[in-house]
Design a protein around this motif. Structure first.
Motif, mmCIF file in Angstrom:
data_model
loop_
_atom_site.group_PDB
_atom_site.id
_atom_site.type_symbol
_atom_site.label_atom_id
_atom_site.label_comp_id
_atom_site.label_asym_id
_atom_site.label_seq_id
_atom_site.Cartn_x
_atom_site.Cartn_y
_atom_site.Cartn_z
ATOM 1 N N ALA A 195 13.393 6.584 2.862
ATOM 2 C CA ALA A 195 12.219 5.726 3.030
ATOM 3 C C ALA A 195 12.595 4.267 2.784
ATOM 4 C CB ALA A 195 11.105 6.162 2.082
ATOM 5 N N SER A 196 13.409 4.029 1.803
ATOM 6 C CA SER A 196 13.847 2.670 1.489
ATOM 7 C C SER A 196 14.623 2.052 2.651
ATOM 8 C CB SER A 196 14.700 2.685 0.222
ATOM 9 O OG SER A 196 15.145 1.403 -0.105
ATOM 10 N N GLN A 197 15.536 2.808 3.217
ATOM 11 C CA GLN A 197 16.308 2.313 4.362
ATOM 12 C C GLN A 197 15.397 2.045 5.555
ATOM 13 O OE1 GLN A 197 18.961 5.668 4.519
ATOM 14 N NE2 GLN A 197 20.668 4.511 3.662
ATOM 15 N N ALA A 198 14.450 2.944 5.782
ATOM 16 C CA ALA A 198 13.528 2.776 6.904
ATOM 17 C C ALA A 198 12.671 1.522 6.716
ATOM 18 C CB ALA A 198 12.652 4.015 7.051
ATOM 19 N N LEU A 199 12.202 1.271 5.500
ATOM 20 C CA LEU A 199 11.449 0.046 5.228
ATOM 21 C C LEU A 199 12.300 -1.181 5.542
ATOM 22 C CD1 LEU A 199 9.626 0.832 1.863
ATOM 23 C CD2 LEU A 199 8.533 0.262 4.030
ATOM 24 N N ASP A 200 13.535 -1.164 5.061
ATOM 25 C CA ASP A 200 14.444 -2.292 5.301
ATOM 26 C C ASP A 200 14.732 -2.486 6.785
ATOM 27 O OD1 ASP A 200 14.569 -2.777 2.587
ATOM 28 O OD2 ASP A 200 16.523 -1.809 2.319
ATOM 29 N N ASP A 201 14.696 -1.398 7.549
ATOM 30 C CA ASP A 201 14.965 -1.458 8.991
ATOM 31 C C ASP A 201 13.726 -1.821 9.812
ATOM 32 O OD1 ASP A 201 17.609 -0.822 8.523
ATOM 33 O OD2 ASP A 201 17.397 1.292 9.099
ATOM 34 N N GLY A 202 12.594 -2.013 9.133
ATOM 35 C CA GLY A 202 11.388 -2.435 9.831
ATOM 36 C C GLY A 202 10.496 -1.334 10.365
ATOM 37 N N VAL A 203 10.741 -0.099 9.950
ATOM 38 C CA VAL A 203 9.866 1.000 10.365
ATOM 39 C C VAL A 203 8.503 0.778 9.703
ATOM 40 C CG1 VAL A 203 9.525 3.503 10.281
ATOM 41 C CG2 VAL A 203 11.826 2.568 10.599
ATOM 42 N N PRO A 204 7.419 0.955 10.431
ATOM 43 C CA PRO A 204 6.091 0.753 9.842
ATOM 44 C C PRO A 204 5.884 1.652 8.611
ATOM 45 C CG PRO A 204 5.915 0.953 12.216
ATOM 46 C CD PRO A 204 7.331 1.305 11.858
ATOM 47 N N GLU A 243 0.839 -1.206 0.000
ATOM 48 C CA GLU A 243 0.000 0.000 0.000
ATOM 49 C C GLU A 243 0.870 1.249 0.000
ATOM 50 O OE1 GLU A 243 -3.897 -1.664 2.416
ATOM 51 O OE2 GLU A 243 -2.187 -0.929 3.560
ATOM 52 N N PHE A 244 1.956 1.200 0.766
ATOM 53 C CA PHE A 244 2.888 2.321 0.800
ATOM 54 C C PHE A 244 3.433 2.593 -0.599
ATOM 55 C CE2 PHE A 244 7.406 3.519 0.841
ATOM 56 C CZ PHE A 244 7.318 4.777 1.414
ATOM 57 N N LEU A 245 3.871 1.543 -1.274
ATOM 58 C CA LEU A 245 4.455 1.716 -2.605
ATOM 59 C C LEU A 245 3.433 2.226 -3.610
ATOM 60 C CD1 LEU A 245 6.735 -1.443 -2.662
ATOM 61 C CD2 LEU A 245 7.434 0.946 -2.305
ATOM 62 N N ARG A 246 2.185 1.748 -3.526
ATOM 63 C CA ARG A 246 1.119 2.260 -4.401
ATOM 64 C C ARG A 246 0.847 3.732 -4.120
ATOM 65 N NH1 ARG A 246 -1.198 -2.817 -3.787
ATOM 66 N NH2 ARG A 246 -2.494 -2.173 -2.037
ATOM 67 N N ARG A 253 3.329 3.042 7.378
ATOM 68 C CA ARG A 253 2.481 4.224 7.625
ATOM 69 C C ARG A 253 3.311 5.379 8.178
ATOM 70 N NH1 ARG A 253 -2.066 6.358 5.760
ATOM 71 N NH2 ARG A 253 -3.121 7.582 7.304
ATOM 72 N N GLU A 254 4.217 5.073 9.094
ATOM 73 C CA GLU A 254 5.099 6.097 9.659
ATOM 74 C C GLU A 254 5.987 6.708 8.574
ATOM 75 O OE1 GLU A 254 8.716 6.282 12.904
ATOM 76 O OE2 GLU A 254 7.150 4.781 13.196
ATOM 77 N N ILE A 255 6.480 5.877 7.695
ATOM 78 C CA ILE A 255 7.328 6.351 6.594
ATOM 79 C C ILE A 255 6.508 7.208 5.633
ATOM 80 C CG2 ILE A 255 8.804 5.646 4.673
ATOM 81 C CD1 ILE A 255 9.253 2.993 6.277
ATOM 82 N N TRP A 256 5.295 6.745 5.315
ATOM 83 C CA TRP A 256 4.412 7.500 4.420
ATOM 84 C C TRP A 256 4.151 8.900 4.975
ATOM 85 C CZ3 TRP A 256 2.526 8.561 -0.054
ATOM 86 C CH2 TRP A 256 1.320 9.210 -0.207
ATOM 87 N N GLY A 304 -5.477 6.941 4.083
ATOM 88 C CA GLY A 304 -6.078 5.885 3.278
ATOM 89 C C GLY A 304 -5.413 5.668 1.937
ATOM 90 N N ALA A 305 -4.360 6.397 1.659
ATOM 91 C CA ALA A 305 -3.678 6.278 0.376
ATOM 92 C C ALA A 305 -3.076 4.893 0.224
ATOM 93 C CB ALA A 305 -2.585 7.335 0.273
ATOM 94 N N GLY A 306 -3.105 4.404 -1.002
ATOM 95 C CA GLY A 306 -2.497 3.127 -1.307
ATOM 96 C C GLY A 306 -3.429 1.936 -1.192
ATOM 97 N N ARG A 307 -4.597 2.144 -0.616
ATOM 98 C CA ARG A 307 -5.550 1.036 -0.470
ATOM 99 C C ARG A 307 -6.217 0.771 -1.817
ATOM 100 N NH1 ARG A 307 -6.740 -0.784 4.273
ATOM 101 N NH2 ARG A 307 -8.796 -1.486 3.626
ATOM 102 N N LEU A 308 -6.410 -0.502 -2.104
ATOM 103 C CA LEU A 308 -7.104 -0.853 -3.350
ATOM 104 C C LEU A 308 -8.590 -0.536 -3.259
ATOM 105 C CD1 LEU A 308 -5.371 -4.222 -4.238
ATOM 106 C CD2 LEU A 308 -5.053 -2.009 -5.329
ATOM 107 N N GLU A 309 -9.175 -0.725 -2.072
ATOM 108 C CA GLU A 309 -10.577 -0.433 -1.842
ATOM 109 C C GLU A 309 -10.704 0.378 -0.564
ATOM 110 O OE1 GLU A 309 -12.891 -3.962 -1.666
ATOM 111 O OE2 GLU A 309 -12.044 -4.765 -3.515
ATOM 112 N N PRO A 310 -11.650 1.325 -0.538
ATOM 113 C CA PRO A 310 -11.823 2.092 0.697
ATOM 114 C C PRO A 310 -12.286 1.198 1.836
ATOM 115 C CG PRO A 310 -13.353 2.824 -1.028
ATOM 116 C CD PRO A 310 -12.538 1.702 -1.580
ATOM 117 N N ARG A 311 -11.931 1.562 3.044
ATOM 118 C CA ARG A 311 -12.386 0.818 4.227
ATOM 119 C C ARG A 311 -13.884 0.939 4.362
ATOM 120 N NH1 ARG A 311 -7.768 2.123 8.644
ATOM 121 N NH2 ARG A 311 -6.354 0.547 7.869
#
Length: 74
Positions: free
Chosen positions: A35-44, A5-8, A46-49, A65-72
Motif C-alpha cells: 500500500a505504501s509503494q502504491a501511494l508513492d506511485d500515485g495510485v488513488p 482519509e486512507f491513513l485514518r 480509495r483503490e488501495i483501501w 466512507g471509512a476515514g472521513r471525519l464527518e459523514p457525507r
C-alpha cells in the motif's frame, strides 16, 4: 478518498497492525506493491483501501466512507 482519509481508515480498521499491513503486505491487485509503494506511485488511495480490505477480508459494510471525519451529507 484522500491520503489522510486512507491513513485514518487503516488506523481505525487495523489498529496495531496498520503500519505493518501498509508497509509489508504485498497486494497482487496493486501489481505486487505494498500500500505504501502504491501511494508513492500515485495510485488513488480509495483503490488501495479497497485492495487492502479485500486482502484482509474486511466486511463490505466497513469499507465505504471509512476515514472521513464527518459523514457525507445527502
Amino acid at each position: 478518498m484522500r491520503r489522510s482519509e486512507f491513513l485514518r481508515a487503516v488506523d481505525a480498521e487495523f489498529d496495531g497492525r496498520a503500519s505493518s499491513l501498509v508497509n509489508d503486505l504485498v497486494l497482487a491487485t496493486l501489481s505486487g506493491r505494498t500500500a505504501s509503494q502504491a501511494l508513492d506511485d500515485g495510485v488513488p488511495p480509495r483503490e488501495i483501501w479497497l485492495a487492502l480490505c479485500a486482502a484482509a477480508d474486511v466486511p463490505l459494510e466497513r469499507r465505504h466512507g471509512a476515514g472521513r471525519l464527518e459523514p457525507r451529507r445527502g
